[in-house]
Motif scaffolding. Sequence first.
Motif, PDB file in Angstrom:
ATOM      1  N   LEU A   1       0.848  -1.190   0.000  1.00  0.00           N
ATOM      2  CA  LEU A   1       0.000   0.000   0.000  1.00  0.00           C
ATOM      3  C   LEU A   1       0.881   1.236   0.000  1.00  0.00           C
ATOM      4  O   LEU A   1       1.844   1.326   0.773  1.00  0.00           O
ATOM      5  CB  LEU A   1      -0.903   0.028   1.231  1.00  0.00           C
ATOM      6  CG  LEU A   1      -2.097  -0.896   1.233  1.00  0.00           C
ATOM      7  CD1 LEU A   1      -2.869  -0.748   2.542  1.00  0.00           C
ATOM      8  CD2 LEU A   1      -3.004  -0.642   0.052  1.00  0.00           C
ATOM      9  N   LEU A   2       0.529   2.193  -0.870  1.00  0.00           N
ATOM     10  CA  LEU A   2       1.289   3.433  -1.001  1.00  0.00           C
ATOM     11  C   LEU A   2       0.328   4.604  -1.139  1.00  0.00           C
ATOM     12  O   LEU A   2      -0.803   4.440  -1.600  1.00  0.00           O
ATOM     13  CB  LEU A   2       2.198   3.375  -2.229  1.00  0.00           C
ATOM     14  CG  LEU A   2       3.248   2.270  -2.248  1.00  0.00           C
ATOM     15  CD1 LEU A   2       3.885   2.157  -3.629  1.00  0.00           C
ATOM     16  CD2 LEU A   2       4.311   2.539  -1.200  1.00  0.00           C
ATOM     17  N   VAL A   3       0.804   5.781  -0.769  1.00  0.00           N
ATOM     18  CA  VAL A   3       0.038   7.015  -0.923  1.00  0.00           C
ATOM     19  C   VAL A   3       0.713   7.849  -1.995  1.00  0.00           C
ATOM     20  O   VAL A   3       1.911   8.106  -1.927  1.00  0.00           O
ATOM     21  CB  VAL A   3      -0.022   7.804   0.408  1.00  0.00           C
ATOM     22  CG1 VAL A   3      -0.761   9.122   0.214  1.00  0.00           C
ATOM     23  CG2 VAL A   3      -0.665   6.977   1.494  1.00  0.00           C
ATOM     24  N   ASP A   4      -0.047   8.257  -2.990  1.00  0.00           N
ATOM     25  CA  ASP A   4       0.468   9.080  -4.083  1.00  0.00           C
ATOM     26  C   ASP A   4       0.111  10.530  -3.805  1.00  0.00           C
ATOM     27  O   ASP A   4      -1.022  10.960  -4.027  1.00  0.00           O
ATOM     28  CB  ASP A   4      -0.130   8.615  -5.410  1.00  0.00           C
ATOM     29  CG  ASP A   4       0.389   9.383  -6.604  1.00  0.00           C
ATOM     30  OD1 ASP A   4       1.245  10.272  -6.431  1.00  0.00           O
ATOM     31  OD2 ASP A   4      -0.066   9.093  -7.727  1.00  0.00           O
TER      32      ASP A   4
ATOM     33  N   ALA B   1       8.994   9.661  -6.759  1.00  0.00           N
ATOM     34  CA  ALA B   1       9.349  10.657  -5.752  1.00  0.00           C
ATOM     35  C   ALA B   1       8.125  11.224  -5.037  1.00  0.00           C
ATOM     36  O   ALA B   1       8.249  11.806  -3.960  1.00  0.00           O
ATOM     37  CB  ALA B   1      10.143  11.795  -6.396  1.00  0.00           C
ATOM     38  N   ASP B   2       6.929  11.047  -5.633  1.00  0.00           N
ATOM     39  CA  ASP B   2       5.683  11.548  -5.038  1.00  0.00           C
ATOM     40  C   ASP B   2       4.927  10.475  -4.269  1.00  0.00           C
ATOM     41  O   ASP B   2       3.763  10.665  -3.925  1.00  0.00           O
ATOM     42  CB  ASP B   2       4.757  12.107  -6.128  1.00  0.00           C
ATOM     43  CG  ASP B   2       5.271  13.395  -6.731  1.00  0.00           C
ATOM     44  OD1 ASP B   2       6.190  14.001  -6.141  1.00  0.00           O
ATOM     45  OD2 ASP B   2       4.766  13.785  -7.797  1.00  0.00           O
ATOM     46  N   VAL B   3       5.560   9.355  -4.001  1.00  0.00           N
ATOM     47  CA  VAL B   3       4.894   8.239  -3.337  1.00  0.00           C
ATOM     48  C   VAL B   3       5.527   8.026  -1.970  1.00  0.00           C
ATOM     49  O   VAL B   3       6.737   8.133  -1.798  1.00  0.00           O
ATOM     50  CB  VAL B   3       5.013   6.962  -4.200  1.00  0.00           C
ATOM     51  CG1 VAL B   3       4.496   5.750  -3.472  1.00  0.00           C
ATOM     52  CG2 VAL B   3       4.263   7.151  -5.509  1.00  0.00           C
ATOM     53  N   ARG B   4       4.683   7.732  -0.994  1.00  0.00           N
ATOM     54  CA  ARG B   4       5.169   7.445   0.358  1.00  0.00           C
ATOM     55  C   ARG B   4       4.359   6.303   0.956  1.00  0.00           C
ATOM     56  O   ARG B   4       3.291   5.943   0.444  1.00  0.00           O
ATOM     57  CB  ARG B   4       5.070   8.684   1.248  1.00  0.00           C
ATOM     58  CG  ARG B   4       3.642   9.156   1.480  1.00  0.00           C
ATOM     59  CD  ARG B   4       3.576  10.293   2.483  1.00  0.00           C
ATOM     60  NE  ARG B   4       2.244  10.847   2.592  1.00  0.00           N
ATOM     61  CZ  ARG B   4       1.240  10.319   3.277  1.00  0.00           C
ATOM     62  NH1 ARG B   4       1.390   9.184   3.918  1.00  0.00           N
ATOM     63  NH2 ARG B   4       0.057  10.920   3.312  1.00  0.00           N
ATOM     64  N   LEU B   5       4.879   5.746   2.038  1.00  0.00           N
ATOM     65  CA  LEU B   5       4.139   4.725   2.762  1.00  0.00           C
ATOM     66  C   LEU B   5       2.994   5.395   3.518  1.00  0.00           C
ATOM     67  O   LEU B   5       3.111   6.542   3.946  1.00  0.00           O
ATOM     68  CB  LEU B   5       5.049   3.993   3.745  1.00  0.00           C
ATOM     69  CG  LEU B   5       6.128   3.127   3.104  1.00  0.00           C
ATOM     70  CD1 LEU B   5       7.079   2.603   4.180  1.00  0.00           C
ATOM     71  CD2 LEU B   5       5.506   1.976   2.336  1.00  0.00           C
ATOM     72  N   PRO B   6       1.877   4.688   3.697  1.00  0.00           N
ATOM     73  CA  PRO B   6       0.742   5.293   4.391  1.00  0.00           C
ATOM     74  C   PRO B   6       0.977   5.399   5.895  1.00  0.00           C
ATOM     75  O   PRO B   6       1.680   4.586   6.491  1.00  0.00           O
ATOM     76  CB  PRO B   6      -0.413   4.332   4.087  1.00  0.00           C
ATOM     77  CG  PRO B   6       0.231   3.034   3.797  1.00  0.00           C
ATOM     78  CD  PRO B   6       1.568   3.352   3.199  1.00  0.00           C
ATOM     79  N   GLU B   7       0.348   6.400   6.477  1.00  0.00           N
ATOM     80  CA  GLU B   7       0.297   6.524   7.931  1.00  0.00           C
ATOM     81  C   GLU B   7      -0.613   5.404   8.445  1.00  0.00           C
ATOM     82  O   GLU B   7      -1.422   4.858   7.673  1.00  0.00           O
ATOM     83  CB  GLU B   7      -0.302   7.883   8.322  1.00  0.00           C
ATOM     84  CG  GLU B   7       0.489   9.079   7.822  1.00  0.00           C
ATOM     85  CD  GLU B   7       1.795   9.258   8.578  1.00  0.00           C
ATOM     86  OE1 GLU B   7       1.833   8.937   9.780  1.00  0.00           O
ATOM     87  OE2 GLU B   7       2.772   9.724   7.964  1.00  0.00           O
ATOM     88  N   PRO B   8      -0.525   5.054   9.719  1.00  0.00           N
ATOM     89  CA  PRO B   8      -1.373   3.966  10.241  1.00  0.00           C
ATOM     90  C   PRO B   8      -2.871   4.167   9.959  1.00  0.00           C
ATOM     91  O   PRO B   8      -3.566   3.220   9.584  1.00  0.00           O
ATOM     92  CB  PRO B   8      -1.080   3.967  11.738  1.00  0.00           C
ATOM     93  CG  PRO B   8       0.323   4.481  11.839  1.00  0.00           C
ATOM     94  CD  PRO B   8       0.431   5.515  10.742  1.00  0.00           C
TER      95      PRO B   8
END
Length: 86
Positions: free
Chosen positions: A22-25, A59-66
């Motif tokens: 799971l990733l956040v864009d 570069a615009d993708v991060r792991l999701p917060e809980p």
Amino acid sequence: MSEENTAAHRQEPPQVPFLGTLLVDIGHGNRVGEFRGVSGPYWSLRPVCGGVEWEAVPADVRLPEPMERLRAETARCNARSVGRIP
């Protein structure tokens, strides 16, 4: 500018995640999606409740917060329970 300062501001390219991560864009309004693969310079993400994949700039993708992870997993479970996804 010294070489130390410029080296500190350089970002390493993000490491390619495992399939299904799971990733956040952040480049697409903080959409949460599952990593599906690499497409040229982009990463392919798919909505957690099914749908059309989209391409994200790594570069615009991060792991999701809980809480983002919990919402996405709950949405996926709800979609499964009503038959929208297998």
